[in-house]
Design an enzyme around this catalytic site. Structure first.
Site, PDB file in Angstrom:
ATOM      1  N   ASP A  71      -0.961  -4.385   3.267  1.00 36.10           N
ATOM      2  CA  ASP A  71       0.455  -4.123   3.581  1.00 36.10           C
ATOM      3  C   ASP A  71       0.839  -4.966   4.796  1.00 36.10           C
ATOM      4  O   ASP A  71       0.043  -5.799   5.261  1.00 36.10           O
ATOM      5  CB  ASP A  71       0.699  -2.615   3.789  1.00 36.10           C
ATOM      6  CG  ASP A  71       2.115  -2.205   3.345  1.00 36.10           C
ATOM      7  OD1 ASP A  71       3.091  -2.696   3.938  1.00 36.10           O
ATOM      8  OD2 ASP A  71       2.234  -1.407   2.403  1.00 36.10           O
ATOM      9  N   VAL A  75       3.120   3.094  -5.247  1.00 36.29           N
ATOM     10  CA  VAL A  75       2.539   2.484  -6.453  1.00 36.29           C
ATOM     11  C   VAL A  75       1.196   1.835  -6.117  1.00 36.29           C
ATOM     12  O   VAL A  75       0.201   2.011  -6.831  1.00 36.29           O
ATOM     13  CB  VAL A  75       3.493   1.437  -7.082  1.00 36.29           C
ATOM     14  CG1 VAL A  75       2.827   0.752  -8.274  1.00 36.29           C
ATOM     15  CG2 VAL A  75       4.801   2.093  -7.514  1.00 36.29           C
ATOM     16  N   GLY A  76       1.149   1.091  -4.993  1.00 37.53           N
ATOM     17  CA  GLY A  76      -0.066   0.359  -4.635  1.00 37.53           C
ATOM     18  C   GLY A  76      -1.237   1.296  -4.382  1.00 37.53           C
ATOM     19  O   GLY A  76      -2.339   1.097  -4.919  1.00 37.53           O
ATOM     20  N   ARG A 121       6.309   6.280 -21.425  1.00 37.15           N
ATOM     21  CA  ARG A 121       7.347   7.319 -21.294  1.00 37.15           C
ATOM     22  C   ARG A 121       7.829   7.753 -22.678  1.00 37.15           C
ATOM     23  O   ARG A 121       7.965   8.938 -22.973  1.00 37.15           O
ATOM     24  CB  ARG A 121       8.522   6.762 -20.481  1.00 37.15           C
ATOM     25  CG  ARG A 121       8.186   6.644 -19.012  1.00 37.15           C
ATOM     26  CD  ARG A 121       9.335   6.080 -18.205  1.00 37.15           C
ATOM     27  NE  ARG A 121       9.020   6.191 -16.783  1.00 37.15           N
ATOM     28  CZ  ARG A 121       9.442   5.344 -15.857  1.00 37.15           C
ATOM     29  NH1 ARG A 121      10.223   4.330 -16.188  1.00 37.15           N
ATOM     30  NH2 ARG A 121       9.108   5.519 -14.594  1.00 37.15           N
ATOM     31  N   ALA A 179       0.838  -1.209   0.000  1.00 42.73           N
ATOM     32  CA  ALA A 179       0.000   0.000   0.000  1.00 42.73           C
ATOM     33  C   ALA A 179       0.867   1.250   0.000  1.00 42.73           C
ATOM     34  O   ALA A 179       0.517   2.270   0.580  1.00 42.73           O
ATOM     35  CB  ALA A 179      -0.929  -0.025   1.211  1.00 42.73           C
ATOM     36  N   HIS A 226      12.989  -4.891 -18.662  1.00 40.83           N
ATOM     37  CA  HIS A 226      12.676  -3.573 -18.111  1.00 40.83           C
ATOM     38  C   HIS A 226      13.957  -3.042 -17.503  1.00 40.83           C
ATOM     39  O   HIS A 226      14.177  -3.104 -16.324  1.00 40.83           O
ATOM     40  CB  HIS A 226      11.616  -3.751 -17.016  1.00 40.83           C
ATOM     41  CG  HIS A 226      11.148  -2.460 -16.416  1.00 40.83           C
ATOM     42  ND1 HIS A 226      10.820  -1.357 -17.151  1.00 40.83           N
ATOM     43  CD2 HIS A 226      10.921  -2.115 -15.132  1.00 40.83           C
ATOM     44  CE1 HIS A 226      10.413  -0.394 -16.333  1.00 40.83           C
ATOM     45  NE2 HIS A 226      10.468  -0.830 -15.107  1.00 40.83           N
TER      46      HIS A 226
END
Ligand code: APR
Length: 311
Positions: free
Chosen positions: A34, A14-15, A154, A11, A178
């Site tokens: 979390d 990003v979450g 991006r 959490a 990535h």
């Protein structure tokens, strides 16, 4: 019909932001999880986000938890748990710690949501999605890594900004891992259907490719205390949407490739058809010798990374 259920593990930036995008799109009910040491945080963020519902007009139940029971029977699980990159730290430095975390998280998820599609965001991505696949025992089509949608976004943003055109009109494709060796394909990049090389000199395309490769690090260096989260979370929610709404989007994702592209059993970024079943097809595009060379180098990096994964 019951709403879809999306669990988001981790959490943090990003979450929690993924929960925000998912709720705003009314994708389904959200469970934000979390660790017990942070008890109150996922609950507080969920309550706060729920209270945005009447303003934004979304109906979704959003609950926070520090145990996994509320995630039972999820359709999609987004794994963002882990440490974020600090300045000077490569994604690979995160490998050891995040392997342990993703392993622990995946065990819980596989037990409680055996039919879910897992979307992995934790870095180093190409290794973490491999860990989630191994530990879950899920068919490979139901374990997918988020990287290409972000990297491509991006790249599309930089192109749109340089040409002064709408981001909506820039279509592009990036392949490979990535990392700093992702493989952009300017031949497959178009602006309103016009191939990019007709609109921009090669040096400018190369400069944009270079900036895209370092896109994550650029943000880490600016933020100093964490890594990017708005675009990564939007990217994974776009993948979740493709699954929940069975949209059959064609998106670059880290998908399990064996014979495809001669990868030999690793997760790497390739264009896939993504729908209700997860990865429904890996789309093969023709590569020039040079592109193939770059792709192979990128895949080799993924293989080397996986060699040091202990699970
Ligand atoms: N179970 C659940 N949550 C966990 C666990 C675990 N075992 N271990 C760590 N977390 C949580 C942390 O407590 C933290 O709240 O994951 C959250 C991560 O949040 P941030 O530190 O804000 O990191 P974030 O920016 O969200 O990035 C998460 O995504 O993009 C990648 O490289 C990034 O690997 C990182 C991940």
């Amino acid at each position: 019909m019951a709403r879809a259920k999306i669990s988001i593990i981790g959490a943090g930036n990003v979450g929690a932001t993924a929960a925000h995008w998912a709720a705003a799109k009314e994708l389904g009910d959200v469970v934000l999880v979390d660790i017990p040491q942070l008890d109150g945080v996922p609950q507080g963020k969920s309550l706060d986000l729920s209270q945005a519902g009447p303003i934004e007009g979304f109906d979704a139940s959003i609950i926070g938890a520090t145990a996994y029971e509320p995630t039972v029977g999820s359709n999609v699980v987004i794994i963002t748990a882990g440490l974020a990159r600090k300045p000077g730290m490569s994604r690979d430095d995160l490998l050891m710690k995040n392997t342990e975390i993703v392993q622990a998280v995946t065990r819980q998820i596989a037990k409680l949501s055996p039919q879910a599609v897992l979307l992995v965001v934790s870095n180093p991505l190409d290794a973490m999605v491999y860990v989630a696949h191994k530990v879950s025992g899920f068919p490979a089509r139901r374990v997918i890594g988020m990287a290409g949608v972000l990297d491509t976004a991006r790249y599309r943003y930089f192109i749109a900004a340089e040409l002064g055109v709408s981001v909506q009109d820039v279509q592009a494709l990036l392949l490979g891992g990535h990392g700093d060796d992702m493989v952009p394909l300017p031949r497959y990049t178009s602006v309103g259907g016009i191939p990019l090389p007709e609109l921009m000199p090669l040096e400018r395309i190369e400069a944009i490719v270079k900036r895209t490769r370092g896109g994550g690090a650029e943000i880490v260096n600016l933020l100093k205390t964490g890594s990017a989260y708005y675009a990564p979370s939007a990217a994974v929610v776009q993948m979740a949407e493709a699954i929940i709404r069975d949209k059959k989007r064609v998106l670059p994702c880290a998908a399990y490739c064996d014979k495809e592209y001669g990868v030999g059993g690793y997760f790497v970024g390739v264009p896939v058809k993504i729908g209700g079943g997860g990865v429904e097809q890996i789309i093969k595009v023709k590569l020039t010798d040079r592109e193939k060379q770059l792709f192979d180098a990128s895949v080799q990096h993924v293989r080397d990374l996986i060699k040091s994964v202990k699970i």
